[in-house]
Design a protein around this motif. Structure first.
Motif, PDB file in Angstrom:
ATOM      1  N   ASP A   1       0.818  -1.204   0.000  1.00  0.00           N
ATOM      2  CA  ASP A   1       0.000   0.000   0.000  1.00  0.00           C
ATOM      3  C   ASP A   1       0.856   1.259   0.000  1.00  0.00           C
ATOM      4  O   ASP A   1       0.630   2.181   0.771  1.00  0.00           O
ATOM      5  N   VAL A   2       1.875   1.269  -0.845  1.00  0.00           N
ATOM      6  CA  VAL A   2       2.735   2.434  -0.978  1.00  0.00           C
ATOM      7  C   VAL A   2       2.050   3.394  -1.944  1.00  0.00           C
ATOM      8  O   VAL A   2       1.793   3.062  -3.090  1.00  0.00           O
TER       9      VAL A   2
ATOM     10  N   SER B   1       7.168  12.347   1.303  1.00  0.00           N
ATOM     11  CA  SER B   1       6.241  12.447   2.412  1.00  0.00           C
ATOM     12  C   SER B   1       5.092  13.380   2.062  1.00  0.00           C
ATOM     13  O   SER B   1       5.233  14.315   1.286  1.00  0.00           O
TER      14      SER B   1
ATOM     15  N   VAL C   1       1.654  -1.408  13.569  1.00  0.00           N
ATOM     16  CA  VAL C   1       2.116  -0.176  12.953  1.00  0.00           C
ATOM     17  C   VAL C   1       1.801  -0.250  11.463  1.00  0.00           C
ATOM     18  O   VAL C   1       1.910  -1.304  10.849  1.00  0.00           O
ATOM     19  N   ARG C   2       1.389   0.850  10.868  1.00  0.00           N
ATOM     20  CA  ARG C   2       0.941   0.982   9.475  1.00  0.00           C
ATOM     21  C   ARG C   2      -0.473   0.485   9.245  1.00  0.00           C
ATOM     22  O   ARG C   2      -0.932   0.439   8.105  1.00  0.00           O
ATOM     23  N   SER C   3      -1.196   0.099  10.313  1.00  0.00           N
ATOM     24  CA  SER C   3      -2.613  -0.230  10.161  1.00  0.00           C
ATOM     25  C   SER C   3      -3.358   1.048   9.792  1.00  0.00           C
ATOM     26  O   SER C   3      -2.994   2.136  10.229  1.00  0.00           O
TER      27      SER C   3
ATOM     28  N   ARG D   1      -2.575   6.518   9.023  1.00  0.00           N
ATOM     29  CA  ARG D   1      -1.963   5.244   9.407  1.00  0.00           C
ATOM     30  C   ARG D   1      -1.496   5.312  10.850  1.00  0.00           C
ATOM     31  O   ARG D   1      -1.188   6.387  11.375  1.00  0.00           O
TER      32      ARG D   1
ATOM     33  N   ASP E   1       1.237   5.112  13.435  1.00  0.00           N
ATOM     34  CA  ASP E   1       2.662   5.395  13.330  1.00  0.00           C
ATOM     35  C   ASP E   1       3.472   4.671  14.400  1.00  0.00           C
ATOM     36  O   ASP E   1       4.584   4.232  14.143  1.00  0.00           O
TER      37      ASP E   1
ATOM     38  N   GLU F   1      -0.756   9.023  12.371  1.00  0.00           N
ATOM     39  CA  GLU F   1      -0.431  10.085  11.413  1.00  0.00           C
ATOM     40  C   GLU F   1      -1.656  10.259  10.515  1.00  0.00           C
ATOM     41  O   GLU F   1      -2.016   9.360   9.763  1.00  0.00           O
TER      42      GLU F   1
ATOM     43  N   TYR G   1      -7.952  -2.254  12.580  1.00  0.00           N
ATOM     44  CA  TYR G   1      -7.683  -0.875  12.206  1.00  0.00           C
ATOM     45  C   TYR G   1      -8.356   0.044  13.219  1.00  0.00           C
ATOM     46  O   TYR G   1      -9.143  -0.405  14.060  1.00  0.00           O
TER      47      TYR G   1
END
Length: 166
Positions: free
Chosen positions: A31-32, A37, A55-57, A68, A70, A86, A112
Motif C-alpha cells: 500500500d505504498v 512524504s 504499525v501501518r494499520s 496510518r 505510526d 499520522e 484498524y
C-alpha cells in the motif's frame, strides 16, 4: 549468430518485464502511495487493549482511509498502550470530542482504528490539532476473552435474578 542475439534480447526483455511486474505487486500489497512524504499531523490515543493492531494499520472514518498508525508503545505513567496516528492534513476538522475505536475488518481480518467525529455546538469547541489526544476510546475485542466470558461468565444457573443461591 544473429538468431541467438535476438533470442537473448527477447529473454532479457521478458525477464525485465517480470521483475517490473513483481515490483508493482509488492508496492500494491504494501500500500505504498508514493515516494516522498505527505503533510500529516499526529494524534494520540490510549487504549486498554490494542489486540493485534500493528504499525501501518489504517485509520478510517466511515471506511475511508485518512491515515496510518505510526507507533504503538506502552505509556510509562499509565501503563496503558499508547497509539500514535499520522492523519493526512487535508482531514484536519475533527472536534476534540471525537472518539477512536479498534475495529476488525471482517470476522478474522486485520485490525484498524475507526475514528468517529464528534460534534461542534453552535460554533464553539476546539478542533484536534497536531499532537492532540483523543480521550474517548474503545479497545479491541479479543476473541479469546469473548469465548471465556461466554463459557465461564455467562451467569450461574444456580442463582436467581437477585443473585442469591437457590
Amino acid at each position: 549468430m544473429k538468431q541467438t542475439r535476438k533470442l537473448e534480447l527477447g529473454v532479457g526483455c521478458f525477464v525485465l518485464a517480470g521483475i517490473c511486474a513483481i515490483l508493482v505487486m509488492i508496492f500494491q500489497v504494501a500500500d505504498v502511495k508514493g515516494i516522498g512524504s505527505t503533510d500529516t499531523y499526529t494524534l494520540t490515543a490510549e487504549f486498554d487493549n490494542v489486540g493485534s493492531l500493528k504499525v501501518r494499520s489504517p485509520v478510517k472514518v466511515g471506511g475511508v482511509v485518512i491515515g496510518r498508525v505510526d507507533n504503538i508503545a506502552l505509556d510509562q505513567k499509565t501503563m496503558l498502550p499508547k497509539v500514535t496516528m499520522e492523519i493526512d492534513s487535508k482531514y484536519d476538522q475533527f472536534p476534540d470530542n471525537s472518539s477512536a475505536q479498534i475495529l476488525t475488518a471482517g470476522l478474522i481480518g486485520e485490525q484498524y482504528i475507526g475514528l468517529v467525529p464528534g460534534f461542534v455546538y453552535d460554533g464553539e469547541g476546539a478542533m484536534l490539532k497536531d499532537g492532540g489526544r483523543i480521550e474517548d476510546t474503545k479497545s479491541a475485542l479479543v476473541l479469546e476473552d469473548l469465548i471465556g466470558q461466554f463459557l465461564y461468565g455467562s451467569g450461574d444457573k444456580d442463582k436467581d435474578s437477585s443473585g442469591e443461591a437457590k
